[in-house]
Design a protein around this motif. Structure first.
Motif, mmCIF file in Angstrom:
data_model
loop_
_atom_site.group_PDB
_atom_site.id
_atom_site.type_symbol
_atom_site.label_atom_id
_atom_site.label_comp_id
_atom_site.label_asym_id
_atom_site.label_seq_id
_atom_site.Cartn_x
_atom_site.Cartn_y
_atom_site.Cartn_z
ATOM 1 N N LEU A 14 0.837 -1.193 0.000
ATOM 2 C CA LEU A 14 0.000 0.000 0.000
ATOM 3 C C LEU A 14 0.874 1.247 0.000
ATOM 4 O O LEU A 14 2.007 1.237 0.454
ATOM 5 N N SER A 15 0.309 2.323 -0.527
ATOM 6 C CA SER A 15 1.047 3.582 -0.566
ATOM 7 C C SER A 15 0.102 4.713 -0.206
ATOM 8 O O SER A 15 -1.061 4.690 -0.557
ATOM 9 N N GLN A 99 4.528 -8.142 -9.965
ATOM 10 C CA GLN A 99 3.243 -7.789 -9.346
ATOM 11 C C GLN A 99 2.574 -9.027 -8.760
ATOM 12 O O GLN A 99 2.050 -8.999 -7.647
ATOM 13 N N THR A 106 2.078 0.695 -4.830
ATOM 14 C CA THR A 106 1.065 1.463 -5.556
ATOM 15 C C THR A 106 1.602 2.862 -5.862
ATOM 16 O O THR A 106 2.105 3.550 -4.977
ATOM 17 N N VAL A 108 1.134 6.653 -6.548
ATOM 18 C CA VAL A 108 0.196 7.744 -6.287
ATOM 19 C C VAL A 108 0.798 9.005 -6.895
ATOM 20 O O VAL A 108 1.798 9.525 -6.402
ATOM 21 N N ASP A 121 -1.747 -0.042 -15.169
ATOM 22 C CA ASP A 121 -2.439 -1.062 -14.403
ATOM 23 C C ASP A 121 -3.649 -0.457 -13.692
ATOM 24 O O ASP A 121 -3.608 0.685 -13.231
ATOM 25 N N GLN A 123 -4.746 -1.086 -10.864
ATOM 26 C CA GLN A 123 -4.417 -0.831 -9.455
ATOM 27 C C GLN A 123 -3.233 0.126 -9.306
ATOM 28 O O GLN A 123 -2.743 0.350 -8.200
ATOM 29 N N ASN A 124 -2.780 0.678 -10.438
ATOM 30 C CA ASN A 124 -1.645 1.611 -10.456
ATOM 31 C C ASN A 124 -0.366 1.009 -9.872
ATOM 32 O O ASN A 124 0.417 1.679 -9.203
ATOM 33 N N ARG A 125 -0.161 -0.273 -10.169
ATOM 34 C CA ARG A 125 1.085 -0.920 -9.753
ATOM 35 C C ARG A 125 2.212 -0.617 -10.741
ATOM 36 O O ARG A 125 3.387 -0.704 -10.383
#
Length: 299
Positions: A14-15, A99, A106, A108, A121, A123-125
């Motif tokens: 998580l970020s 991933q 992640t 951001v 992606d 999920q913004n990976r």
């Protein structure tokens, strides 16, 4: 704040979004950044230099290796419980594996809005920052423009047999791209007939482009931007806009457990920015950011 720290420890992938000022303060304390990349050293250096001009208080370094060695290094380190990189850039197929192993965090960034959904992606990976396009390239001192193959099928001409065509043996993305575009029957027939041409295999597309320019081979299946870069520098090479044009997406991602999270976030944000994409463009790359077009018109 304590809740964020606890959750971060429990779920390292998580970020949390923070202001740039807070990230800068954090990066000053970290003072380091480690990038793992498959990008050429001269190109990686340009990105590192841009980053250093913006954030001189961070000592940024990079480790560069080919796609497979880079992936193997990360997987080997993770199995040993070592997480030594902050940011990774390479083929999206490699990043998808990372991933799946839970090794990506992640992203951001406000810059994400400039990238169409198909280039990132859900999920913004990871984010696809540029594409490498496979092409038929030729040495124009050994092959005239009228003689050059105009499409993939033209590579099957007997005159190109016995080591006259060179290819990186790890060009899996090109193979699957052609197979996807043409289907199992047509694609499979093409690949079998191409194999009978007795290709000359060499490791690495940079090496292949340079050998092509040196005249070691008349024909190569390689990246268009590498050939175009050599052509603009006076190299005796050119390339053909074949159909289908197979793209190998090159992406960027954060480590799930970066040693220097603030410095890493600042780096990714800068690479995703318009200024970062313009640097990629200056390298002859084909950026995926919607407001930056490639330098070469054909690309």
């Amino acid at each position: 704040l304590s809740l964020i720290i606890v959750v971060s420890l429990l779920f390292p992938g998580l970020s949390f979004g923070v202001s740039q000022n807070a990230a800068i303060d954090g990066a000053k304390k970290e003072s380091k950044l480690v990038l793992y990349t498959a990008m050429q050293p001269e190109d990686s250096t340009k990105l590192i230099d841009l980053y250093g001009s913006r954030f001189p208080f961070v000592v940024a370094s990079f480790f560069r290796a080919g796609s497979a060695p880079l992936l193997n290094r990360i997987l080997t380190e993770s199995r040993a419980g070592r997480f030594l990189f902050d940011v990774v850039s390479g083929k999206v197929s490699d990043l998808l594996l990372l991933q799946k192993r839970g090794l990506l965090g992640t992203i951001v960034s406000s810059e994400l809005a400039a990238y169409p959904d198909k280039f990132r992606d859900k999920q913004n990976r990871w984010v696809d920052i540029y594409n490498n396009y496979y092409t038929v390239a030729y040495n124009n001192q050994r092959v005239g423009p009228s003689e050059a193959p105009a499409g993939w099928d033209d590579l099957l001409d007997p005159k190109w047999s016995d080591g006259k065509i060179t290819l990186d043996p790890r060009s899996y993305d090109w193979y699957f791209g052609v197979m996807t575009a043409w289907g199992a029957q047509k694609g499979g027939d093409f690949m079998r007939r191409l194999n009978r041409q007795k290709l000359a295999f060499r490791d690495g597309n940079v090496l292949i482009a340079n050998l092509l320019a040196a005249g070691e081979f008349p024909i190569a299946i390689t990246y268009a931007h590498l050939v175009d870069r050599l052509r603009t520098r006076g190299g005796p090479v050119d390339w053909v806009a074949v159909k289908p044009m197979v793209a190998a997406p090159i992406s960027i991602a954060l480590a799930a457990r970066p040693m220097n999270p603030n410095a890493a976030n600042l780096f990714v944000d800068l690479v995703l920015s318009k200024e970062g994409s313009e640097i990629l463009k200056s390298m002859g790359r084909v950026p995926t950011r919607s407001d930056v077009m490639p330098s070469a018109k054909r690309l």
